[in-house]
Each structure stands twice: as structure tokens, then as C-alpha cells.
Design a protein around this motif. Structure first.
Motif, mmCIF file in Angstrom:
data_model
loop_
_atom_site.group_PDB
_atom_site.id
_atom_site.type_symbol
_atom_site.label_atom_id
_atom_site.label_comp_id
_atom_site.label_asym_id
_atom_site.label_seq_id
_atom_site.Cartn_x
_atom_site.Cartn_y
_atom_site.Cartn_z
ATOM 1 N N MET A 58 6.617 -0.302 -2.656
ATOM 2 C CA MET A 58 5.708 0.551 -2.237
ATOM 3 C C MET A 58 4.263 0.314 -2.993
ATOM 4 N N LEU A 59 3.230 0.414 -2.150
ATOM 5 C CA LEU A 59 2.060 -0.165 -2.461
ATOM 6 C C LEU A 59 1.145 1.107 -2.811
ATOM 7 N N PHE A 60 0.389 0.928 -3.975
ATOM 8 C CA PHE A 60 -0.696 1.870 -4.241
ATOM 9 C C PHE A 60 -1.985 1.048 -4.575
ATOM 10 N N ILE A 61 -2.741 1.538 -3.658
ATOM 11 C CA ILE A 61 -4.196 1.010 -3.318
ATOM 12 C C ILE A 61 -5.292 1.505 -4.493
ATOM 13 N N ILE A 62 -5.430 0.222 -5.472
ATOM 14 C CA ILE A 62 -6.457 0.618 -6.415
ATOM 15 C C ILE A 62 -8.064 0.366 -6.007
ATOM 16 N N LYS A 63 -7.959 -0.484 -5.346
ATOM 17 C CA LYS A 63 -9.229 -0.896 -4.795
ATOM 18 C C LYS A 63 -9.124 -1.430 -3.391
ATOM 19 N N GLY A 64 -10.378 -1.649 -2.621
ATOM 20 C CA GLY A 64 -10.361 -2.522 -1.327
ATOM 21 C C GLY A 64 -9.707 -1.439 -0.048
ATOM 22 N N THR A 65 -9.815 -2.154 1.040
ATOM 23 C CA THR A 65 -9.536 -1.591 2.269
ATOM 24 C C THR A 65 -8.149 -2.261 3.038
ATOM 25 N N MET A 66 -7.422 -1.606 3.545
ATOM 26 C CA MET A 66 -6.005 -2.004 4.217
ATOM 27 C C MET A 66 -6.154 -1.234 5.516
ATOM 28 N N TRP A 67 -5.734 -1.922 6.573
ATOM 29 C CA TRP A 67 -5.125 -0.923 7.896
ATOM 30 C C TRP A 67 -3.630 -1.143 8.072
ATOM 31 N N THR A 68 -3.025 -0.039 8.681
ATOM 32 C CA THR A 68 -1.715 -0.321 9.170
ATOM 33 C C THR A 68 -1.762 -0.600 10.511
ATOM 34 N N LYS B 153 -11.250 -7.540 -0.039
ATOM 35 C CA LYS B 153 -10.167 -7.828 -1.142
ATOM 36 C C LYS B 153 -9.607 -6.694 -1.593
ATOM 37 N N VAL B 154 -8.509 -6.609 -1.941
ATOM 38 C CA VAL B 154 -7.768 -5.535 -2.296
ATOM 39 C C VAL B 154 -6.727 -5.992 -3.712
ATOM 40 N N GLU B 155 -6.943 -4.720 -4.490
ATOM 41 C CA GLU B 155 -6.134 -4.586 -5.711
ATOM 42 C C GLU B 155 -5.162 -3.451 -5.602
ATOM 43 N N ALA B 156 -3.925 -3.733 -5.933
ATOM 44 C CA ALA B 156 -2.864 -2.882 -5.795
ATOM 45 C C ALA B 156 -1.581 -2.985 -6.723
ATOM 46 N N PHE B 157 -1.061 -1.835 -6.854
ATOM 47 C CA PHE B 157 -0.067 -1.968 -7.675
ATOM 48 C C PHE B 157 1.337 -1.840 -6.890
ATOM 49 N N VAL B 158 2.356 -2.516 -7.025
ATOM 50 C CA VAL B 158 3.212 -2.309 -6.310
ATOM 51 C C VAL B 158 4.730 -2.268 -6.900
ATOM 52 N N LEU B 159 5.465 -1.100 -6.393
ATOM 53 C CA LEU B 159 6.791 -0.921 -6.936
ATOM 54 C C LEU B 159 7.923 -1.307 -6.171
ATOM 55 N N MET B 160 8.570 -2.383 -6.551
ATOM 56 C CA MET B 160 9.643 -2.811 -5.747
ATOM 57 C C MET B 160 10.869 -1.718 -5.610
ATOM 58 N N SER B 161 11.618 -1.775 -4.638
ATOM 59 C CA SER B 161 12.606 -0.936 -4.302
ATOM 60 C C SER B 161 13.611 -0.291 -5.334
ATOM 61 N N GLN B 162 13.971 -1.568 -6.226
ATOM 62 C CA GLN B 162 14.880 -1.170 -7.433
ATOM 63 C C GLN B 162 14.207 -0.292 -8.386
ATOM 64 N N ASP B 163 12.815 -0.768 -8.563
ATOM 65 C CA ASP B 163 12.127 -0.008 -9.600
ATOM 66 C C ASP B 163 11.597 1.577 -9.173
ATOM 67 N N LEU B 164 11.396 1.613 -7.873
ATOM 68 C CA LEU B 164 11.286 2.954 -7.237
ATOM 69 C C LEU B 164 12.525 3.848 -7.302
ATOM 70 N N GLU B 165 13.703 3.063 -6.990
ATOM 71 C CA GLU B 165 14.667 3.963 -7.421
ATOM 72 C C GLU B 165 14.938 4.429 -8.896
ATOM 73 N N THR B 166 14.867 3.800 -9.723
ATOM 74 C CA THR B 166 14.835 3.815 -11.055
ATOM 75 C C THR B 166 13.794 5.082 -11.568
ATOM 76 N N VAL B 167 12.705 5.087 -10.846
ATOM 77 C CA VAL B 167 11.759 6.274 -11.265
ATOM 78 C C VAL B 167 12.267 7.407 -10.692
ATOM 79 N N VAL B 168 12.708 7.386 -9.481
ATOM 80 C CA VAL B 168 12.975 8.714 -8.503
ATOM 81 C C VAL B 168 14.142 9.187 -9.450
ATOM 82 N N SER B 169 15.165 8.460 -9.900
ATOM 83 C CA SER B 169 16.442 8.852 -10.436
ATOM 84 C C SER B 169 16.092 9.674 -11.707
ATOM 85 N N ARG B 170 15.138 9.252 -12.368
ATOM 86 C CA ARG B 170 14.820 9.972 -13.628
ATOM 87 C C ARG B 170 13.914 11.367 -13.362
ATOM 88 N N CYS B 171 13.383 11.582 -12.395
ATOM 89 C CA CYS B 171 12.623 12.680 -12.068
ATOM 90 C C CYS B 171 13.572 13.845 -11.486
#
Length: 83
Positions: free
Chosen positions: A1-11, A65-83
Motif C-alpha cells: 500500500m502506497l501513501f503519497i507524502i509529496k508529488g503527483t501520480m496517476w492511476t 518527483k514523488v515521496e511516499a511511504f509504503v507498507l508491504m503486504s505482511q506489514d499491512l496484515e500485522t497493522v490490521v490484525s492489531r486494530c
């Protein structure tokens, strides 16, 4: 999962007329910028404990130019399981 901190992207969508959807459409679907995120289908996957990571039918390309924070699938699964 990608969280955009700075910059522009298109899907972009995968073209349905190519084998296995390998070709990327030239038609942009959605603009993503600061504060947006990409990969929301992973939230359903992580919260339902599916065994296989889903494959997205969309692609992203940077427009600036994009600055982003990325959560890999295993990290996301861990975060979701704790909520």
C-alpha cells in the motif's frame, strides 16, 4: 500500500485486449497527490485473512518527483490484525 507524502501520480487501467492484462492503458483514471493512498484492495485482503495477496488491475505512474511511504503486504496484515 502506497501513501503519497509529496508529488503527483496517476492511476491507469490494464488493457483488456492484451494477454493477461500486461499492457497499460494510455487513459489516466485518477490523479493521486499529497494525502492520497493507493492499494485499498489490500485492506480487504488483510482484514479477511486471505492467503493470497490480490493482484491489482491498475498501475501507477509518477508525473512529478514523488515521496511516499509504503507498507508491504505482511506489514499491512500485522497493522490490521492489531486494530
Amino acid at each position: 500500500m502506497l501513501f503519497i507524502i509529496k508529488g503527483t501520480m496517476w492511476t491507469y487501467a490494464s488493457s483488456s485486449d492484451s494477454p493477461a492484462g500486461q499492457r497499460i492503458s494510455s487513459m489516466a483514471i485518477k490523479r493521486l497527490g499529497k494525502g492520497h493512498f493507493y492499494g485499498e484492495e489490500l485492506l480487504d485482503w488483510a482484514s479477511n485473512c486471505f492467503t493470497e495477496v490480490p493482484v491489482s488491475s491498475k498501475h501507477v505512474k509518477t508525473r512529478t518527483k514523488v515521496e511516499a511511504f509504503v507498507l508491504m503486504s505482511q506489514d499491512l496484515e500485522t497493522v490490521v490484525s492489531r486494530c
